[in-house]
Design an enzyme around this catalytic site. Structure first.
Site, mmCIF file in Angstrom:
data_model
loop_
_atom_site.group_PDB
_atom_site.id
_atom_site.type_symbol
_atom_site.label_atom_id
_atom_site.label_comp_id
_atom_site.label_asym_id
_atom_site.label_seq_id
_atom_site.Cartn_x
_atom_site.Cartn_y
_atom_site.Cartn_z
ATOM 1 N N THR A 193 -11.694 -27.405 5.196
ATOM 2 C CA THR A 193 -11.522 -28.805 5.573
ATOM 3 C C THR A 193 -11.660 -29.718 4.373
ATOM 4 O O THR A 193 -12.513 -29.495 3.523
ATOM 5 C CB THR A 193 -12.642 -29.173 6.568
ATOM 6 O OG1 THR A 193 -12.447 -28.405 7.738
ATOM 7 C CG2 THR A 193 -12.652 -30.648 6.901
ATOM 8 N N ASP A 214 -16.620 -29.260 13.941
ATOM 9 C CA ASP A 214 -17.424 -30.429 13.556
ATOM 10 C C ASP A 214 -16.590 -31.554 12.969
ATOM 11 O O ASP A 214 -17.000 -32.724 13.012
ATOM 12 C CB ASP A 214 -18.451 -30.006 12.499
ATOM 13 C CG ASP A 214 -17.772 -29.455 11.240
ATOM 14 O OD1 ASP A 214 -16.791 -28.685 11.382
ATOM 15 O OD2 ASP A 214 -18.208 -29.798 10.135
ATOM 16 N N GLY A 267 -16.803 -25.815 6.571
ATOM 17 C CA GLY A 267 -17.391 -24.530 6.947
ATOM 18 C C GLY A 267 -17.387 -24.339 8.452
ATOM 19 O O GLY A 267 -16.650 -25.018 9.175
#
Ligand code: ASP
Length: 331
Positions: A191, A222, A243
């Site tokens: 990301t 997330d 992650g």
């Protein structure tokens, strides 16, 4: 990918998801000419982002150097990666879910704590820009799935096929052999989370991703969750994550890091504590990667990760650097 060197890989945490890439590379680029962009209070513009997405920080820096806002720098900076079809973890060209659909997540947050996000959105190449529209043009923070896509069309975004031939080929190969079992050694989530300070000293942040490769349909990590993948408090600083998103959500990682900075920790100390909290909740596991980066109001930065190999790109008036991050586990 050309900018990456894979040093080590670890297995994915969820059946069907492939491994975490761990990379390190170091490069430094000087700006074309030396400029002083500090304002009267000595605040200097800066852009940082997860991994060595140097084209993204270069774009963000151009916006900042030309006097643009941190919000514009964030949007335009991460759009570079969203548009790069060779980046198979963000935007067009991203790897699909296990059913072959590319679904994108993004969020953005400005100096006034306004924020917007899109979750699990298909067929739109620039989710960060849709997230900004959610923030600016609706009374809401998040739009998901078909609703987000429909909203994007209403705002003039074009329908785009996000699944490139390369990603399709790899997905078909994955389907043939692995049937949702862990695959090691394939890049699956990088990301881009970006934080910037502009000439007025105002902080903004953004985060955009195609999420975990071959994820369950509808899975959201997330990255588009304010507080988890990204958080900005203009009085204190900002933080963002990359992650295994499930672990970042469990500790509301980016919010935690900003709150730790509020309590007096440096960005580096706060990122380290953020990772330690995650490890404390995962005493029996080391098979996943998380990387955090953070910035405070003075423009100090920090980055920390679980496994060696994470880095963050930084652009200031001093030039550009890929900053290797220290890690909880050593090589
Ligand atoms: N954090 C992202 C997610 O869990 C993955 C990534 O960093 O690429 O969706």
């Amino acid at each position: 990918m050309k900018r990456r060197k894979f040093l080590k890989n670890s297995s994915a945490v969820t059946a069907g998801l492939i491994s975490v890439p761990i990379l390190a590379s170091c490069q430094e680029t000087k700006p074309e000419k030396s400029i002083s962009t500090a304002n009267s209070e000595g605040i200097k513009p800066i852009a940082i982002c997860t991994w060595d997405f140097h084209n993204a920080t270069a774009k963000a820096w151009k916006v900042l150097k030309d006097g643009g806002s941190s919000l514009d720098a964030i949007e335009q900076g991460v759009m570079i990666e969203e548009a790069d079809v060779n980046n198979q973890t963000v935007g067009k060209g991203g790897r699909p879910d296990r059913d072959g659909n590319v679904t994108l997540d993004a969020c953005i947050m400005d100096k006034d704590s306004n924020c917007g996000a899109v979750l699990c959105m298909q067929n739109i190449a620039h989710p960060i820009s849709v997230a900004r529209k959610v923030m600016e043009d609706t009374p809401h923070v998040m739009l998901a799935g078909k609703g987000a896509e429909q909203f994007a069309y209403e705002k003039g975004f074009e329908k785009t096929n996000l699944l490139t031939e390369q990603s399709k080929k790899e997905w078909l190969e994955w389907k043939k052999t692995s049937k949702y079992e862990t695959i090691i050694n394939i890049e699956n989530h990088d990301t881009i989370g970006m934080l910037a300070i502009d000439k007025d000293g105002d902080i903004a942040g953004g985060c955009t991703t195609s999420g975990m490769s071959y994820k369950f349909a509808g899975r959201v990590g997330d990255s588009p969750i304010i507080g988890a993948g990204l958080f900005v408090d203009n009085e204190i600083g900002g933080a963002t994550a990359t992650g295994v998103g499930e672990e970042v959500v469990r500790t509301v990682g980016s919010f935690l890091i900003v709150e730790l900075m509020r309590q007096g920790k440096s960005p580096q100390e706060a990122c380290e504590e953020g990772v330690k909290r995650i490890m404390a909740k995962n005493k029996d596991r080391e098979d996943f990667q998380i990387g955090f980066i953070a910035i405070n109001k003075n423009g100090e930065t920090g980055g920390y990760c679980i496994h060696p190999g994470f880095s963050y790109s930084m652009f200031t008036e001093e030039g550009q650097i890929n900053h290797p991050s220290d890690s909880y586990l050593k090589a």
